[in-house]
Write a protein that holds these residues in place. Structure first.
Motif, PDB file in Angstrom:
ATOM      1  N   LEU A 170     -37.259  49.227 -39.101  1.00 14.94           N
ATOM      2  CA  LEU A 170     -36.208  48.226 -38.911  1.00 14.94           C
ATOM      3  C   LEU A 170     -36.256  47.184 -40.031  1.00 14.94           C
ATOM      4  N   THR A 171     -37.451  46.750 -40.402  1.00 18.26           N
ATOM      5  CA  THR A 171     -37.606  45.769 -41.480  1.00 18.26           C
ATOM      6  C   THR A 171     -37.043  46.304 -42.793  1.00 18.26           C
ATOM      7  N   LEU A 172     -37.414  47.520 -43.135  1.00 19.14           N
ATOM      8  CA  LEU A 172     -36.926  48.125 -44.387  1.00 19.14           C
ATOM      9  C   LEU A 172     -35.415  48.330 -44.344  1.00 19.14           C
ATOM     10  N   ALA A 173     -34.898  48.745 -43.182  1.00 19.32           N
ATOM     11  CA  ALA A 173     -33.457  48.957 -43.069  1.00 19.32           C
ATOM     12  C   ALA A 173     -32.699  47.645 -43.243  1.00 19.32           C
ATOM     13  N   MET A 174     -33.213  46.563 -42.673  1.00 17.58           N
ATOM     14  CA  MET A 174     -32.582  45.261 -42.829  1.00 17.58           C
ATOM     15  C   MET A 174     -32.632  44.815 -44.283  1.00 17.58           C
ATOM     16  N   ALA A 175     -33.792  44.964 -44.912  1.00 25.70           N
ATOM     17  CA  ALA A 175     -33.929  44.567 -46.317  1.00 25.70           C
ATOM     18  C   ALA A 175     -33.019  45.401 -47.217  1.00 25.70           C
ATOM     19  N   HIS A 176     -32.775  46.645 -46.836  1.00 24.70           N
ATOM     20  CA  HIS A 176     -31.955  47.556 -47.638  1.00 24.70           C
ATOM     21  C   HIS A 176     -30.503  47.106 -47.724  1.00 24.70           C
ATOM     22  N   THR A 177     -30.074  46.230 -46.810  1.00 25.25           N
ATOM     23  CA  THR A 177     -28.686  45.764 -46.849  1.00 25.25           C
ATOM     24  C   THR A 177     -28.466  44.687 -47.909  1.00 25.25           C
ATOM     25  N   GLY A 178     -29.539  44.192 -48.505  1.00 25.24           N
ATOM     26  CA  GLY A 178     -29.405  43.150 -49.531  1.00 25.24           C
ATOM     27  C   GLY A 178     -30.056  43.573 -50.832  1.00 25.24           C
ATOM     28  N   GLN A 179     -30.679  42.617 -51.482  1.00 19.91           N
ATOM     29  CA  GLN A 179     -31.385  42.898 -52.721  1.00 19.91           C
ATOM     30  C   GLN A 179     -32.741  42.223 -52.698  1.00 19.91           C
ATOM     31  N   ARG A 180     -33.655  42.703 -53.536  1.00 22.95           N
ATOM     32  CA  ARG A 180     -34.990  42.123 -53.593  1.00 22.95           C
ATOM     33  C   ARG A 180     -35.147  41.349 -54.889  1.00 22.95           C
ATOM     34  N   LEU A 181     -35.526  40.082 -54.752  1.00 26.93           N
ATOM     35  CA  LEU A 181     -35.734  39.241 -55.931  1.00 26.93           C
ATOM     36  C   LEU A 181     -37.008  39.643 -56.649  1.00 26.93           C
ATOM     37  N   GLN A 182     -36.989  39.509 -57.951  1.00 22.12           N
ATOM     38  CA  GLN A 182     -38.156  39.785 -58.778  1.00 22.12           C
ATOM     39  C   GLN A 182     -38.545  38.505 -59.502  1.00 22.12           C
ATOM     40  N   TRP A 183     -39.836  38.238 -59.569  1.00 20.65           N
ATOM     41  CA  TRP A 183     -40.345  37.041 -60.233  1.00 20.65           C
ATOM     42  C   TRP A 183     -41.355  37.441 -61.303  1.00 20.65           C
ATOM     43  N   PRO A 184     -41.514  36.651 -62.350  1.00 24.99           N
ATOM     44  CA  PRO A 184     -42.376  37.048 -63.473  1.00 24.99           C
ATOM     45  C   PRO A 184     -43.865  36.865 -63.213  1.00 24.99           C
ATOM     46  N   THR A 185     -44.249  36.429 -62.013  1.00 24.80           N
ATOM     47  CA  THR A 185     -45.662  36.215 -61.710  1.00 24.80           C
ATOM     48  C   THR A 185     -46.164  37.292 -60.757  1.00 24.80           C
ATOM     49  N   PRO A 186     -47.447  37.719 -60.879  1.00 21.99           N
ATOM     50  CA  PRO A 186     -47.958  38.783 -60.013  1.00 21.99           C
ATOM     51  C   PRO A 186     -48.148  38.356 -58.567  1.00 21.99           C
ATOM     52  N   VAL A 187     -48.332  37.041 -58.339  1.00 25.48           N
ATOM     53  CA  VAL A 187     -48.528  36.529 -56.986  1.00 25.48           C
ATOM     54  C   VAL A 187     -47.360  35.613 -56.634  1.00 25.48           C
ATOM     55  N   VAL A 188     -46.629  35.970 -55.600  1.00 24.47           N
ATOM     56  CA  VAL A 188     -45.522  35.148 -55.102  1.00 24.47           C
ATOM     57  C   VAL A 188     -45.833  34.838 -53.644  1.00 24.47           C
ATOM     58  N   LEU A 189     -45.938  33.555 -53.324  1.00 26.24           N
ATOM     59  CA  LEU A 189     -46.434  33.120 -52.023  1.00 26.24           C
ATOM     60  C   LEU A 189     -45.294  32.784 -51.063  1.00 26.24           C
ATOM     61  N   ASP A 190     -45.576  32.939 -49.770  1.00 23.47           N
ATOM     62  CA  ASP A 190     -44.589  32.630 -48.742  1.00 23.47           C
ATOM     63  C   ASP A 190     -45.332  32.199 -47.485  1.00 23.47           C
ATOM     64  N   LYS A 191     -44.618  31.511 -46.619  1.00 25.04           N
ATOM     65  CA  LYS A 191     -45.172  31.067 -45.334  1.00 25.04           C
ATOM     66  C   LYS A 191     -44.076  31.120 -44.296  1.00 25.04           C
ATOM     67  N   HIS A 192     -44.387  31.646 -43.134  1.00 21.42           N
ATOM     68  CA  HIS A 192     -43.442  31.658 -42.023  1.00 21.42           C
ATOM     69  C   HIS A 192     -44.180  31.252 -40.753  1.00 21.42           C
ATOM     70  N   GLY A 193     -43.439  30.755 -39.784  1.00 25.09           N
ATOM     71  CA  GLY A 193     -44.015  30.371 -38.502  1.00 25.09           C
ATOM     72  C   GLY A 193     -43.322  31.070 -37.365  1.00 25.09           C
ATOM     73  N   ILE A 194     -44.065  31.323 -36.288  1.00 24.33           N
ATOM     74  CA  ILE A 194     -43.496  32.005 -35.133  1.00 24.33           C
ATOM     75  C   ILE A 194     -42.556  31.082 -34.374  1.00 24.33           C
ATOM     76  N   GLY A 195     -42.680  29.777 -34.561  1.00 29.06           N
ATOM     77  CA  GLY A 195     -41.789  28.842 -33.885  1.00 29.06           C
ATOM     78  C   GLY A 195     -42.206  28.598 -32.449  1.00 29.06           C
ATOM     79  N   GLY A 196     -41.345  27.892 -31.723  1.00 23.68           N
ATOM     80  CA  GLY A 196     -41.604  27.598 -30.326  1.00 23.68           C
ATOM     81  C   GLY A 196     -42.332  26.293 -30.094  1.00 23.68           C
TER      82      GLY A 196
END
Length: 520
Positions: A170-196
């Motif tokens: 499901l994750t890959l199918a959802m991502a497939h509907t858009g595009q994937r950004l590319q960055w010039p650095t080998p490490v690209v960081l992210d943070k998400h929260g479960i919320g609530g």
């Protein structure tokens, strides 16, 4: 034309369907009806075309102006306020088609949506098939699914007990509907929260700390689904967040990080369509949350993601065991996607800060970044802990020393300086303002605060108008363990109108156990 074809789509929208071979050309009437994010069109019930073509309401139709094709819901109306030889457009259909009064469009039926058989099967207990999920998500993104069909899909995800393989597909199918950004650095960081957890907006603080050390953190965040404020709502009270992809890239190239709305980028249009209905239903599930979070991280180009997992009696995740189950799924799906996922369990028994609502949470963020003596301790500590982990992942600190470096970055004012750079790069910093009407709710008797109902605080803040009214919500001043006397303040409700204040206050008075006080 009887099938979907690629075309120029509106920003944030996937291409949709062209009209069928039995299409009809009609002039446009702009009706000024706000249909939010749903494309709706209107015709007279007694119009000759409706009777000849057999249109019934609500029907799914294809509408095209030649360059743009959308799927829309047709509503039939009675009365002579709409002529019988025109098509009326709601606000969303108008924006997607980019048409003016008197322009011409073609109208026809949408082709049958065969992928919905996957949803029916899942509701009946059958597993999702990975390859077919791609078709399903493209149908969702391109407007073939009516809102009721999307709601059925969300119900299938919530009640269908998706395993790690299905969530990955499901994750890959959802991502497939858009595009994937590319960055010039080998490490690209992210943070998400479960919320609530009310008032837990750590993200702007974390991005400022991490990017102050030269690391890349292109943070995309959503507007609120079931809470009084999503990260995008809170950030929007301090700086513009509705940037397009080109502008977002310029911001990250300039200052290393950003906090922008995922809704405006169009990176994952299927997720945007699903999230819109989740927001209306106030519905979420672990499987959909994982797929939504990791598809956005994947399309944003992230390589390393820290997931904040608050667990508590009134949090989204109620127990440590539930948190561990979620963490196991996150690890399995993240590994299959080639991302390093580091979930962190946190205390979810009470709000992270004082403010609950976009502007009120933003004021907490600013107090932490500016090093104010009364800045919320819990919010500061959680932001420092997560930022420290990201600094370690990015190679700026050895394992075990990241939190110390994050704290020094805050104390030295470097994170505050970096946050101002980010806001200015995104379009200019502004001051968050709370609602003009307020009322303080006080303790009915003396005792100790023994329990806090996070969903209850959410409901009060939402009844006050949050997040639609950015200054609405509440400030919470009685954390667990606080000794209070009768008449001591517990929280203050803020609203933009007297009616919304009364609505929120009535709920608070009907539910005094939102903050439980144990007599001592």
């Amino acid at each position: 034309m009887s099938e979907f074809h690629h075309c120029v789509a509106a920003p944030g929208e996937a291409p949709a369907a062209g009209p069928s071979a039995e299409s009809h050309r009609l002039p446009v009437r702009l009706l000024g009806i706000d249909t939010d994010r749903e494309a709706v069109v209107y015709m007279r019930r007694d119009a000759p075309l409706c009777q000849a073509a057999g249109f019934v309401a609500p029907a799914r139709v294809a509408v095209s102006n030649g360059a743009r094709h959308i799927g829309a819901t047709l509503h039939l109306v009675s009365g002579h306020w709409l002529e019988d030889d025109v098509i009326g457009l709601g606000s969303r259909a108008r924006d997607l088609l980019a048409v003016d009064e008197g322009d011409w469009v073609e109208l026809g039926y949408l082709p049958a949506v065969e992928s919905f058989e996957q949803v029916r099967g899942k509701l009946a207990g059958q597993p999702f098939a990975g390859g077919q999920l791609v078709e399903l998500m493209h149908d969702v993104a391109s407007g073939r699914y009516a809102d009721i069909h999307i709601a059925s899909l969300l119900a299938a995800c919530a009640a269908g007990h998706l395993d790690a393989g299905e969530i990955t597909a499901l994750t890959l199918a959802m991502a497939h509907t858009g595009q994937r950004l590319q960055w010039p650095t080998p490490v690209v960081l992210d943070k998400h929260g479960i919320g609530g957890i009310a008032g837990n907006c750590t993200t702007p603080i974390i991005v400022a700390i991490v990017s102050a050390h030269g690391l890349t953190m292109p943070k995309t965040s959503s507007h609120a689904i079931t809470s009084p404020a999503g990260t995008a709502d809170t950030m929007q009270t301090m700086a513009p967040v509705d940037l397009d992809l080109a502008r977002m890239r310029r911001v990250v190239d300039e200052v290393g990080g950003c906090v922008v709305s995922s809704d405006a980028l169009g990176l994952c249009p299927a997720d945007e369509a699903l999230t819109r209905i989740e927001r209306s239903l106030e519905l979420s599930s672990d499987a959909r949350w994982i797929a939504s979070t990791l598809s956005k991280a994947l399309t944003a180009g992230a390589t390393h993601v820290v997931i904040d997992v608050p667990a508590g009696q009134t949090a989204t995740i109620r127990s440590r065991e539930g948190a561990l189950r979620l963490i196991a799924q996150l690890g399995a799906v993240g590994g299959a996607l080639g991302m390093q996922i580091l979930p962190q369990i946190a205390d979810g028994s009470q709000p992270g800060g004082r403010g609950i609502g976009p502007a009120l949470e933003a004021r907490d963020v600013l107090s932490v970044l500016q090093g104010e003596p009364d800045a919320p301790v819990g919010l500061t500590e959680r932001a420092v802990e997560i930022a420290g982990t990201l600094l370690e992942l990015g190679g700026r600190a050895v394992v075990g020393e990241g939190a110390g470096l994050a704290r020094k970055t805050l104390d030295a004012g470097l994170a505050w300086q970096q946050f101002q750079r980010i806001c200015n790069a995104q379009g200019g910093m502004r001051e968050p303002r709370c609602g003009r009407y307020s009322h303080t709710v006080s303790a009915a008797h003396a005792g100790r605060v023994s329990r806090i109902d996070n969903p209850g605080l959410h409901r009060i803040a939402r009844r006050a108008g949050a997040p639609a009214a950015p200054g609405a919500g509440l400030t919470f001043v009685a954390p667990l363990g606080t000794q209070v006397a009768a008449g001591d303040p517990l929280f203050t409700i803020y609203a933009q109108s007297a009616g919304e204040l009364s609505y929120a206050l009535a709920y608070a008075q009907q539910h005094p156990q939102v903050i439980a006080i144990e007599a001592t």
